[in-house]
Design an enzyme around this catalytic site. Structure first.
Site, PDB file in Angstrom:
ATOM      1  N   PHE A  60       0.943  -1.138   0.079  1.00 26.51           N
ATOM      2  CA  PHE A  60      -0.157   0.021  -0.047  1.00 26.51           C
ATOM      3  C   PHE A  60       0.797   1.195  -0.088  1.00 26.51           C
ATOM      4  CE2 PHE A  60      -2.448   2.920   2.634  1.00 26.51           C
ATOM      5  CZ  PHE A  60      -3.563   3.392   1.741  1.00 26.51           C
ATOM      6  N   TYR A  61       1.988   1.312   0.521  1.00 28.05           N
ATOM      7  CA  TYR A  61       2.936   2.295   0.350  1.00 28.05           C
ATOM      8  C   TYR A  61       3.266   2.957  -0.657  1.00 28.05           C
ATOM      9  CZ  TYR A  61       3.997   0.710   5.606  1.00 28.05           C
ATOM     10  OH  TYR A  61       3.505   0.569   6.771  1.00 28.05           O
ATOM     11  N   THR A  62       2.861   4.168  -0.966  1.00 30.13           N
ATOM     12  CA  THR A  62       3.076   4.883  -2.024  1.00 30.13           C
ATOM     13  C   THR A  62       2.721   4.223  -3.383  1.00 30.13           C
ATOM     14  OG1 THR A  62       5.705   4.428  -2.180  1.00 30.13           O
ATOM     15  CG2 THR A  62       4.823   6.628  -1.248  1.00 30.13           C
ATOM     16  N   ALA A  63       1.441   3.631  -3.388  1.00 27.49           N
ATOM     17  CA  ALA A  63       1.102   2.999  -4.375  1.00 27.49           C
ATOM     18  C   ALA A  63       1.841   1.856  -5.123  1.00 27.49           C
ATOM     19  CB  ALA A  63       0.451   3.768  -5.536  1.00 27.49           C
ATOM     20  N   GLY A  64       2.666   1.355  -4.169  1.00 26.66           N
ATOM     21  CA  GLY A  64       3.534   0.190  -4.806  1.00 26.66           C
ATOM     22  C   GLY A  64       5.063   0.427  -5.018  1.00 26.66           C
TER      23      GLY A  64
END
Length: 371
Positions: A60-64
């Protein structure tokens, strides 16, 4: 950082400070304070050079992007085998697909395969359920974790941000059916967020889950960069960012900040260092996740374990930050039980020295902190 401790009831050895990479990348939910790959690389390299081995990310972090950047940084540094690489699943990757989120078997396997591709590796050392979704049977999660361990896609399993009863159910089910255990429980923990102490800490100690604490400086609140003003607070950071507003700061928070500032000044340390040190030396905590916006900030965070908080200073911090103990937890305190359960008697589980900590190194036993 040359000292490593076992994570929970496992043989996995991790450094006491983990590197959080939620800010690696400039896309998606965490873009407001994200770092480009060029900015992230010196932070990553400094952590590895300092001896750190526990890296924390999530799909989920920075959209992958966090995973993609990490994969490239790990490859260029040639350190994949020496790292304990952690990632997580739960949050949606496609809002139009009901099976592209949550903790069901279909999503877990799909999310893991996608994380492996982004990270450029064929296994993840520590794979965590990111957040309780309230509906997936815990047995399904534990069985899926065990399947993934058996096929070699993950080495260990754990949980993040779940209720204590859920974590206890997961671990008990794994034990009863000889399945891969949960070796860690990742939770928010700081001087202003001590809610986990009532149930999660004794549960982790009893059931063999080492706590990995996130947000030890509470989103920057405990660094000293925010100041109280007549109509709120001042200071540049995520807590005052109108595009990503933080929670409301209450009078108790300012009380904690004032105590922390006083203790830090007495010790000649930064407020952030004292806050991180306090979390790292609390019962059941195996490792603390620290982030950084620069190599210099990381260096300061890594120095947080280079000193000891004296007993009187620790008392000042804990008095200022004491959480409210409600029912029925107040009935489990030493004060209550010495009054009602066993008045006039001293009763404990084991005498002092019954099971001293084992440490294969040069640190005296009195300085060892078990996680």
């Amino acid at each position: 950082m040359n000292d490593y401790y076992l994570l929970g009831r496992s043989g996995l050895r991790v450094s006491r400070l983990a590197l959080g990479t939620m800010n690696f990348g400039v896309d998606g939910f965490h873009a407001a304070y994200g770092k480009t790959e060029e900015e992230a690389e010196p932070i990553f390299r400094r952590y590895v050079e300092a001896g750190g081995n526990l890296i924390d990310t999530a799909d989920f972090y920075t959209a992958g992007e966090s995973e993609r950047i990490l994969g490239r940084l790990i490859d260029r540094a040639g350190v994949r085998d020496r790292l304990v690489l952690t990632s997580k699943f739960t949050n949606t990757i496609d809002p139009s697909d009901p099976n592209a989120s949550g903790n069901g078997r279909k999503h877990i396997i799909r999310a893991l395969d996608a994380s492996l591709r982004r990270l450029g590796t064929d296994y993840i050392d520590l794979y965590l359920l990111h957040t309780w979704d309230r509906i997936t049977p815990v047995e399904e999660v534990v069985q899926t974790f065990d399947d993934l361990v058996r096929v070699g896609k993950i080495r260990y399993a754990g949980l993040s941000d779940v209720p204590a009863w859920y974590a206890a159910r997961a671990q008990s089910y794994a034990e009863a059916h000889a399945l891969a255990p949960m070796v860690t429980l990742q939770l928010p923990y700081s001087l202003v967020f001590r809610d986990i102490e009532a149930e999660f800490v004794p549960m982790g100690q009893s059931l063999g889950m080492g706590l990995t604490a996130w947000s030890p400086v509470s989103g920057g609140l405990l660094t000293g960069k925010y100041r109280r003003t007549g109509d709120g607070m001042s200071g540049a950071g995520r807590l005052t960012n109108p595009d990503a507003p933080g929670r409301e700061i209450n009078p108790r928070d300012w009380q904690v900040i004032e105590a922390l500032e006083s203790v830090a000044a007495d010790l000649g340390r930064s407020m952030a260092q004292v806050a991180i040190n306090w979390v790292a030396t609390q019962p059941a905590v195996a490792s603390v996740i620290v982030g950084a916006s620069s190599p210099e900030q990381l260096d300061s965070n890594l120095a947080a374990l280079d000193f000891e908080i004296p007993a009187d200073a620790r008392r000042r911090l804990e008095q200022a930050s004491a959480p409210h103990v409600g029912m029925p937890h107040v009935m489990f305190t030493p004060q209550y039980q010495s009054w009602v359960v066993s008045p006039g008697l001293g009763i404990g589980d084991k005498p002092a020295g019954y099971a001293p900590p084992v440490f294969n190194g040069a640190v005296p036993p009195s300085e060892v902190v078990s996680g």
